[in-house]
Design a protein around this motif. Structure first.
Motif, short mmCIF file in Angstrom:
data_model
loop_
_atom_site.label_atom_id
_atom_site.label_comp_id
_atom_site.label_asym_id
_atom_site.label_seq_id
_atom_site.Cartn_x
_atom_site.Cartn_y
_atom_site.Cartn_z
N ARG A 23 0.79 -1.24 0.00
CA ARG A 23 0.00 0.00 0.00
C ARG A 23 0.82 1.29 0.00
NH1 ARG A 23 -3.60 0.00 4.99
NH2 ARG A 23 -4.13 2.05 4.19
N SER A 24 2.14 1.19 -0.04
CA SER A 24 2.95 2.42 0.07
C SER A 24 2.59 3.41 -1.04
CB SER A 24 4.43 2.05 -0.03
OG SER A 24 5.19 3.23 -0.17
N SER A 25 2.43 4.71 -0.64
CA SER A 25 2.08 5.75 -1.62
C SER A 25 3.31 6.54 -2.04
CB SER A 25 1.08 6.72 -1.00
OG SER A 25 1.68 7.36 0.12
N GLY A 26 4.42 6.36 -1.33
CA GLY A 26 5.64 7.11 -1.63
C GLY A 26 5.66 8.50 -1.02
N LYS A 27 4.57 8.89 -0.34
CA LYS A 27 4.50 10.27 0.16
C LYS A 27 5.63 10.61 1.14
CE LYS A 27 -0.34 11.22 -0.58
NZ LYS A 27 -1.69 10.91 -0.18
N MET A 28 5.94 9.65 2.02
CA MET A 28 6.99 9.94 3.01
C MET A 28 8.34 10.13 2.33
SD MET A 28 7.17 10.41 6.26
CE MET A 28 8.61 11.44 6.33
N GLY A 29 8.67 9.23 1.40
CA GLY A 29 9.97 9.33 0.73
C GLY A 29 10.09 10.59 -0.11
N TYR A 30 9.01 10.95 -0.80
CA TYR A 30 9.05 12.18 -1.61
C TYR A 30 9.21 13.40 -0.69
CZ TYR A 30 8.26 10.07 -6.19
OH TYR A 30 8.42 9.36 -7.35
N ALA A 31 8.55 13.34 0.47
CA ALA A 31 8.68 14.46 1.43
C ALA A 31 10.12 14.55 1.93
CB ALA A 31 7.71 14.26 2.60
N VAL A 32 10.75 13.40 2.14
CA VAL A 32 12.16 13.41 2.59
C VAL A 32 13.05 14.02 1.50
CG1 VAL A 32 14.14 11.94 3.18
CG2 VAL A 32 11.90 11.44 4.16
N ALA A 33 12.79 13.63 0.25
CA ALA A 33 13.60 14.17 -0.85
C ALA A 33 13.44 15.70 -0.94
CB ALA A 33 13.18 13.53 -2.18
N ARG A 34 12.20 16.16 -0.81
CA ARG A 34 11.95 17.61 -0.88
C ARG A 34 12.62 18.34 0.29
NH1 ARG A 34 6.66 16.44 -1.18
NH2 ARG A 34 6.32 15.75 -3.29
N ALA A 35 12.50 17.76 1.49
CA ALA A 35 13.07 18.42 2.66
C ALA A 35 14.59 18.52 2.52
CB ALA A 35 12.71 17.65 3.93
N ALA A 36 15.22 17.44 2.02
CA ALA A 36 16.68 17.45 1.88
C ALA A 36 17.08 18.50 0.83
CB ALA A 36 17.18 16.07 1.48
#
Ligand code: CTP
Length: 424
Positions: A23-36
């Motif tokens: 069910r992963s949507s990728g939202k957390m990882g994309y948020a990490v990429a944006r924050a970095a």
């Protein structure tokens, strides 16, 4: 820093059109990429298939589909990176046999034999060196012990653990509530926040652990009149930028349409409008409305650091005052001294509830969530097992600021009980 992030699920194919995934949507990882990226780092994002696989501006995207492809992409970017944040939900198994043609019903697939995929973090562990490796653990049971087990087994510096059985954390929602477990064994529980805020804190943690400072691309410019970078306007703008974070502090109240959790900035704005409209119901006939508006606008700013403490959370209230004092010390000190003192005093006045303005502001602060709970059919009350006596006791002090609003609140409570969505 050079930051490598993985995001989203992987797909493991049965035949050319069928796969197993999660069910992963990728939202957390994309948020990490944006924050970095926002904190001035170079970012490569390796992403499994997610709904909108658009690379955030300035981030290099490596699209992959299967666990094997993700492993290959991680391996080829490993030498380049200083930190790896492995937020992808890599499939643990794949079909043992891959059919190169679409299976037919008539093939009567009686069973699906699975074999494990390679564990990416475990495979690359020997190449870690001085790099920082952060894993993610989505659990439904034994959150902390599972997180610690994975941290040790995979030789990580930290692991971000979240309980995916909650409706406001984990898969495909905008918010997350995580515990950061670090290799020294410590567990920091972070408040319920947007995934963007979790990501920013996480990247900040990696920076601190590596002794790196953020270098955000957009410094606040000096004053228009060419004032020095540490001048008055610059400090005011710094504060204005800081309080944007209030929009990422989520409350335990649903919007009145039930669609998502409300954030603290929205809550404060709502109170300000209510103050303008409902002033005539204050116990004090000569109420200073401007003061009430100021009080409600600043009353939750400390939650940027301290987080929202749910009003029925007994344990959370034990150290609430200390957490909020520390937050006030940091946040109000961003302003020029004179203004910092004025804003801090407003916050203290609200907390002390001594003046008629503070009592009325506090009344609004109680009535507003009551309205939200009422109009959403008491979902949050039910979730936390709250009964009408607790609601009455907790909100009693509305009466100190406005007897009329307390009568109204009592009628809402009675009606909620009558309609059966608040325990008597
Ligand atoms: N992970 C990985 N390779 C895999 C599976 C997981 O690198 N094949 C990474 C994930 O990206 C995550 C961490 O390992 O950062 C923990 O993932 P999780 O699925 O929770 O752990 P597992 O080792 O699969 O443990 P279990 O199935 O026992 O929960």
């Amino acid at each position: 820093m050079r930051v490598l992030v993985t995001a989203g699920p992987t797909r493991e194919f049965i035949d050319p059109v069928r796969f197993i995934s999660n069910r992963s949507s990728g939202k957390m990882g994309y948020a990490v990429a944006r924050a970095a990226r926002d904190r001035g780092h170079e970012v490569v994002l390796i992403s499994g298939p997610v709904a909108a696989r658009q690379p955030p501006h300035g981030v290099r995207l490596v699209p992959v589909v299967t666990a094997a492809e993700m492993l290959a992409a991680v391996e080829s970017n490993l030498d380049w990176c200083d930190a790896l944040l492995m937020s992808a939900a890599v499939a643990d198994w794949r079909p043992a046999d891959l059919s190169d043609r679409k299976l037919k019903k008539a093939d009567r697939l009686a069973e699906l034999r699975l074999e494990p995929t390679a564990d990416i973090l475990l495979t690359i562990a020997p190449r870690k060196g001085s790099r920082t490796f952060v894993g993610f653990a989505a659990e439904t049971h034994n959150l902390l012990s599972e997180a610690r087990r994975k941290l040790d087994r995979k030789g990580l510096d930290a692991i971000v653990a979240n309980d995916v059985s909650r409706s406001d954390a984990g898969f495909d929602v905008e918010t997350n509530q995580v515990v950061l477990v670090t290799k020294d064994g410590l567990a920091q529980e972070w408040p319920l926040m947007s995934k963007a805020a979790v990501a920013e804190r996480l990247v900040a943690w990696v920076e601190t652990s590596r002794g790196v400072t953020a270098s955000p691309g957009k410094p606040v410019p000096a004053g228009l009149d060419g004032a020095p970078a540490d001048g008055r306007l610059t400090r005011q703008m710094d504060f204005i930028r800081e309080i944007d974070k209030l929009k990422c502090v989520f409350r335990r109240t649903l919007l009145m349409d039930g669609s998502r959790y409300e954030n603290d900035a929205e809550h404060s704005w709502h109170l300000a409008v209510m103050a303008v409209l409902l002033k005539e119901y204050a116990n004090e006939p000569n109420l200073d409305l401007e003061q009430v508006i100021k009080l409600v606008l600043v009353h939750d700013l400390v939650e940027i650091d301290a987080g929202d403490t749910y009003c029925y959370d007994v344990a959370g209230h034990l150290d609430k005052a200390a957490r909020e004092q520390a937050a006030a010390d940091r946040i109000f000190a961003l302003l020029p001294g004179d203004q910092g003192a004025v804003i801090r005093r407003l916050w203290e006045e609200f907390e002390e509830r001594e003046t008629p303005e503070a009592r009325f502001a506090a009344a609004l602060d109680r009535v507003q969530p009551l309205l939200h709970n009422y109009f959403t059919g008491g979902q949050i009350w039910a979730k936390h097992g709250i009964g009408s006596e607790q609601v009455r006791e907790r909100n009693q002090h509305v009466e100190d600021g406005s007897r009329a609003l307390w009568n109204y609140a009592e009628s809402l409570i009675r009606e909620a009980v009558k309609q059966g969505f608040l325990k008597p």
